[in-house]
Design an enzyme around this catalytic site. Structure first.
Site, PDB file in Angstrom:
ATOM      1  N   SER A 110       1.100  -1.133   0.309  1.00 52.06           N
ATOM      2  CA  SER A 110      -0.029   0.155  -0.191  1.00 52.06           C
ATOM      3  C   SER A 110       1.082   1.349  -0.243  1.00 52.06           C
ATOM      4  O   SER A 110       1.811   1.384   0.825  1.00 52.06           O
ATOM      5  CB  SER A 110      -1.406  -0.343   0.747  1.00 52.06           C
ATOM      6  OG  SER A 110      -0.974   1.159   1.858  1.00 52.06           O
TER       7      SER A 110
HETATM    8  N1  LIG Z   1      -7.252   9.900   0.742  1.00 51.16           N
HETATM    9  C1  LIG Z   1      -6.990   8.254   0.777  1.00 51.16           C
HETATM   10  C2  LIG Z   1      -5.702   7.844   0.280  1.00 51.16           C
HETATM   11  C3  LIG Z   1      -6.236   6.398   0.663  1.00 51.16           C
HETATM   12  C4  LIG Z   1      -5.950   4.831  -0.205  1.00 51.16           C
HETATM   13  O1  LIG Z   1      -6.801   5.176  -1.106  1.00 51.16           O
HETATM   14  N2  LIG Z   1      -5.187   3.984  -0.389  1.00 51.16           N
HETATM   15  C5  LIG Z   1      -5.963   2.361  -0.537  1.00 51.16           C
HETATM   16  C6  LIG Z   1      -4.419   1.556  -0.904  1.00 51.16           C
HETATM   17  S1  LIG Z   1      -2.633   2.272  -0.475  1.00 51.16           S
HETATM   18  C7  LIG Z   1      -6.881   2.110  -0.391  1.00 51.16           C
HETATM   19  O2  LIG Z   1      -7.251   0.474   0.012  1.00 51.16           O
HETATM   20  N3  LIG Z   1      -8.424   2.400  -0.776  1.00 51.16           N
HETATM   21  C8  LIG Z   1      -9.455   2.352  -0.424  1.00 51.16           C
HETATM   22  C9  LIG Z   1     -10.252   2.921  -0.873  1.00 51.16           C
HETATM   23  O3  LIG Z   1     -10.367   4.053  -1.600  1.00 51.16           O
HETATM   24  O4  LIG Z   1     -11.553   2.979  -1.134  1.00 51.16           O
HETATM   25  C10 LIG Z   1      -4.966   8.818   1.292  1.00 51.16           C
HETATM   26  O5  LIG Z   1      -4.470  10.577   1.221  1.00 51.16           O
HETATM   27  O6  LIG Z   1      -3.831   8.833   2.102  1.00 51.16           O
END
Ligand SMILES: N[C@@H](CCC(=O)N[C@@H](CS)C(=O)NCC(=O)O)C(=O)O
EC number: 2.5.1.18
Length: 245
Positions: free
Chosen positions: A36
């Site tokens: 991730s």
């Molecule tokens: N807005 C969040 C995004 C985090 C994200 O997109 N994580 C991914 C994995 S790297 C995820 O699990 N996404 C699931 C989703 O967006 O529903 C950040 O800035 O950290």
């Protein structure tokens, strides 16, 4: 009489001071999968708050993102064309803004979606069980070596993970034990239990960061993403804003 009131007041104040100075830091538990990218950013951001937020203790717990996605009927952002396109730009902007050394490697899709990181996470779980201090060090080493465009290491390959473990300080004997344990039911079950735990909390992606506050139920005390550092501070009751750059 007045003397007694004064004495009892003094005792209350000193009790309060004593309990404040003795109050233990709150455990902040971040759940990760080496696949991730946003979790890689979150590790850097949480590391920045260590020492700055005196009320915080940090713990990292391995889970499987593939299983979280499946259990929550979600799918990774990259699988939705518009989200995937945005994610590439977002990660670049964030790493520049936060000044975090980070880049999506060419092998990203192959490693994460073709090969998958379930075995990698079992490896990490076995490190966690055998050598907790080296586990935390290995997380940072693995992220640094995967999220780079310069000779990115394929973390889906256990032989490569063994080399990274050696860099983190694991001895040859320990690495042999980790390799053996990662295929053990005990380690597989432990990884599954960690994953089930976050799914039960309502998790649908990573990173998830759980603040073990005593005054709120755990379902109310976690955030999704690396963009909620200020809310973690709020949960901790911190007056100081987070250090972001
Ligand atoms: N807005 C969040 C995004 C985090 C994200 O997109 N994580 C991914 C994995 S790297 C995820 O699990 N996404 C699931 C989703 O967006 O529903 C950040 O800035 O950290």
């Amino acid at each position: 009489m007045l003397k007694m009131i004064h004495l009892s007041k003094m005792m209350t104040i000193s009790r309060r001071m004593f309990s404040t100075s003795l109050s233990r830091p709150t455990m902040v538990e971040m759940f990760y999968d080496l696949a991730s990218p946003y979790t890689c950013l979150q590790v850097h951001l949480l590391d920045r708050q260590l020492g700055h937020w005196k009320s915080m203790d940090l713990k990292m717990t391995p889970v499987s993102i593939a299983h979280i996605m499946k259990a929550s009927s979600n799918s990774p952002p990259i699988k939705v064309q518009a989200k995937g396109r945005y994610m590439f730009r977002d990660l670049k902007d964030l790493s520049e803004y936060y000044r975090i050394p980070f880049a999506l490697p060419d092998i990203f899709v192959d490693t994460v979606f073709e090969k998958g990181t379930v075995k990698t996470q079992r490896f990490m779980m076995a490190v966690h069980e055998n050598a907790p201090e080296l586990h935390d060090k290995l997380i940072r080493i693995a992220y640094a070596n995967f999220f780079t465009t310069e000779n990115a290491v394929d973390i889906a390959n256990i032989e490569e993970m063994k080399k990274l473990a050696s860099k983190a300080g694991c001895s040859t004997d320990l690495i042999a034990k980790i390799e053996q344990d990662m295929n053990d039911d005990k380690v597989k079950t432990a990884l599954k239990q960690n994953t089930d735990r976050v799914v039960e909390l309502g998790c649908f992606g990573l990173p998830i960061t759980l603040v073990h506050r005593s005054d709120e139920p755990l379902e109310m005390s976690w955030v999704f993403g690396s963009d909620r550092i200020h809310i973690i501070g709020h949960y901790l009751g911190e007056k100081e804003p987070p250090i972001l750059r």
